[in-house]
Write an enzyme that holds these catalytic residues in place. Sequence first.
Site, PDB file in Angstrom:
ATOM      1  N   GLY A 283       3.226   9.667  -3.296  1.00 42.36           N
ATOM      2  CA  GLY A 283       2.147  10.808  -3.543  1.00 42.36           C
ATOM      3  C   GLY A 283       2.267  11.524  -2.435  1.00 42.36           C
ATOM      4  N   GLU A 284       1.497  12.773  -2.690  1.00 37.80           N
ATOM      5  CA  GLU A 284       1.579  13.936  -1.704  1.00 37.80           C
ATOM      6  C   GLU A 284       0.443  14.613  -1.824  1.00 37.80           C
ATOM      7  OE1 GLU A 284       4.548  17.360  -0.546  1.00 37.80           O
ATOM      8  OE2 GLU A 284       4.744  16.540  -2.486  1.00 37.80           O
TER       9      GLU A 284
ATOM     10  N   GLU B 281       1.582  12.789   3.140  1.00 39.70           N
ATOM     11  CA  GLU B 281       2.264  11.987   2.047  1.00 39.70           C
ATOM     12  C   GLU B 281       2.125  10.445   2.091  1.00 39.70           C
ATOM     13  OE1 GLU B 281       6.232  13.275   2.328  1.00 39.70           O
ATOM     14  OE2 GLU B 281       5.796  15.278   1.994  1.00 39.70           O
TER      15      GLU B 281
ATOM     16  N   LYS C 245       1.038   5.747   4.578  1.00 34.81           N
ATOM     17  CA  LYS C 245       0.245   7.004   4.605  1.00 34.81           C
ATOM     18  C   LYS C 245       0.535   7.770   5.902  1.00 34.81           C
ATOM     19  CE  LYS C 245      -4.459   8.798   4.121  1.00 34.81           C
ATOM     20  NZ  LYS C 245      -5.798   8.496   3.762  1.00 34.81           N
TER      21      LYS C 245
ATOM     22  N   ASP D  53     -18.097   3.577  -5.452  1.00 33.51           N
ATOM     23  CA  ASP D  53     -17.278   4.097  -6.418  1.00 33.51           C
ATOM     24  C   ASP D  53     -16.521   2.803  -7.067  1.00 33.51           C
ATOM     25  OD1 ASP D  53     -15.969   5.588  -8.053  1.00 33.51           O
ATOM     26  OD2 ASP D  53     -14.882   6.841  -6.766  1.00 33.51           O
TER      27      ASP D  53
END
Length: 809
Positions: free
Chosen positions: A523-524, A529, A561, A665
């Site tokens: 992911g970025e 990233e 990360k 959440d």
Amino acid sequence: MVYYNKRKYLSALFFLLKHLIPQPNLLQFSVCRSPLGMSRGQILDEDISASSQWSDSTAAKYGRLDCEEGDGAWCPEIAGEPENINEFLQIDLRSLHFITLVGTQGRHAGGIGNEFAQTYKIKYSRDGSRWISWRNRQGKEVIEANRNAYDIVLKDLEPPIIARFIRFMPVIDHSMNVCMRVELYGCEWLDGLVSYNSPVGQQMTLNGQYIYLNDSVYDGAMKGLGQLTDGMCGLDDFTHSHVYNVWPGYDYVGWTNESFSNGYVEIMFEFDRTRNFTTMKVHCNNMFSRRVKTFQKVVCYFRSESDWEATPISFSPVMDDVNPSARFVTVSLYNHMASAIKCQYYFSDIWMMFSEITFQSGDDPTHKVDDSNTRILIGCLVAIIFILVAIIVIILWRQVWQKMLEKSPLAWFGNCQSFPRPQRIPVSSRCGVWNIYAISYIHIHVYFVYFSAASTNTSSKSPPVSVQEGVPHYAEADIVNLQGVTGGNTYAVPALTMDLLSGKDVAVEEFPRKLLTFKEKLGEGQFGEVHLCEAEGIQDFMDEDFSFDVIENQTVLVAVKMLRTDANKNARNDFLKEIKIMSRLKDPNIIRLLAVCMSSDPLCMITEYMENGDLNQFLSRHEPEGMIALLSNAPTVSYSNLHHMATQIASGMKYLSSLNFVHRDLATRNCLVGKNFTIKIADFGMSRNLYSGDYYRIQGRAVLPIRWMSWESILLGKFTTSSDVWAFGVTLWEMLTFCKEQPYSQLSDEQVIENTGEFFRDQRRQIYLPQPPMCPDPVYKLMLSCWHRNTKERPSFQEIHHTLLDCKP
Ligand SMILES: *[C@@H]1O[C@H](CO)[C@@H](O)[C@H](O)[C@H]1NC(C)=O
Ligand SMILES: *[C@@H]1O[C@H](CO)[C@@H](O)[C@H](O)[C@H]1NC(C)=O
Ligand SMILES: *[C@@H]1O[C@H](CO)[C@@H](O)[C@H](O)[C@H]1NC(C)=O
């Protein structure tokens, strides 16, 4: 072999902090903290002035926090000797305000500027002529401020200021140039009280100890405001205080009957204009064992125009010799019109001590409240009406905005003056009553910037609106909304949450970067990233209580990360805070921070890699065992595996709740699936793109997972373990429907909020999520108990975990 590593995999974990249940004196700060309009433009240019300006492009009007117009800040022209310099930036708020917080920033100007104020002082005025130097409760005038040109530094004002004019006065020593951008936070001062004058508070000797009952923050000589209006109610025991490091008796102003031969203390109150008064509330100590009692009688005189009315009102409260707690005594003022009131409070014992006096007048939204229960009730109703109005406004705005957003995403961030006015919170009496206004998501103290990410995912569920990226997660929305107008995420943790973060130091090991082998980008985002890496020998870095199910000396796959090297200071700080929070969470069902690389850039955090992605996606591509699966040849998950996964979520939440962490959440999208149906709870900043449909945008800046939120979180902004329990019920429902549909999919967001109102009213009109076909009755019963209106009747995670273990298939 990793099958699902193409899936978007996220490692950002923002565990939301312990629900702050502030002490009474802190409550006001969670309420009266709206930005007053420097950055958003409600304060007009003409109301911002300065002692001098270095050039036209650094004039006073450019001193707006988070704005980059002109040359990026206000900069004074500094001449003369340091000791004679009194440069200031002045803001006229046009009416009296209660100011609880200030924010400052230097001149950054896109990297060209590097001027800021390291320290400053504040002066304020109510009438524009008498200026008062602000001092903190320990008597210090100088406020420590910025260390660089870009970060916003927020400072709580203790005591808060009641004023119309504020001056920021940078302390200048010629070692560097100074420029400032500022913001004020607070709310309108509805009492209208501009000064009071009382006899000087006295000194008590108690067991050889002196108790100082003077008005320690009084800001005038004969006319001023002080402890009786500082929004802080004293404790039941007057020898103790909320405030750190002050003398005993600090919270109260008190007198002894020996100095008042007529038997009363007279206090005179002056107001900004003639008002129609309904009540006066006096917060009194009643520690009768120490000979302190509430007043036995009060006589008040009124002055409208210039004459004192001949007939005073008189009121004798019921004396309480049973309950020693401090309390508000409410005195009805019978709609007298007055611009000044003079009250004589009669002693009923040797001592009389007050910590707050507030006035309610006809034009004030919470007037006419008699005893404390009705006060709370009416307060709640006002708060709810306010929220409903706010929601209607939000719904209307939202439609307009969505159009706007779709047209021009960038226009959204470009202009710092185009934001709508923030909602004001009604504030009338400041202490004791505050908790009823603990209103909403907008007030959450912790303000996280998420590690926003553009998805590299090729999933078919693509985000509907591309600007989603700039929208902070709801948990990031503070009332001090500093969401960067430039689209950069600014970030602030008000001082009171800092100790929560700094309480324990990071207990996580440094991992040698060279032992990480890059496999794939997962992911970025804007600031970094996430990579899938092999980490050689990471087992040696773990505490013994953590075991990998890997063969000795084999490499382990981890998610790494990384923060971009050019990420700004704020993003960097967030990254460090995230590490601190994550490093404290150690549970088999919570995603674990394994190690960090902090010795050099880029900063990295290494977390467990869960090969099956998030639970939502995992279940959506599976089917329950049965005919459909048989016919379609789809992969299946048995009910017992489902049950096993739910039990693990309950167990992880049990751990979090034992630490008083409130997740805020919980949903299947925030649970990760590993081998053999193992589950770990996480919270992915980045999944917000993919799941944007699950969040409800509030005024374009905060997004809320309303379909998972309890009624009290939506209506009152209360996030507790009980609201996590509610979300757990919804999560369980999602699992038993195999995440094939969104909760309440037949309802629009607005209808979900309406339904929330039904939960609150509890007239059996609320709609519950239906029992999924494969859900056994005891499990549905468990879900329903999670959605109990009364938070106390919802089960604890401990009980949920237990129940699930008991009904194991
Ligand atoms: C109140 O009393 C304390 C303790 O003696 C003293 O330090 C402080 O200066 C006094 N404040 C005022 C405003 O008189
Ligand atoms: C003061 O307010 C009360 C209640 O709102 C009203 O009945 C009364 O007429 C007002 N008094 C004056 C003088 O305006
Ligand atoms: C102060 O109050 C106490 C208790 O009510 C009373 O006994 C005493 O006489 C009072 N002192 C004076 C000076 O009025």
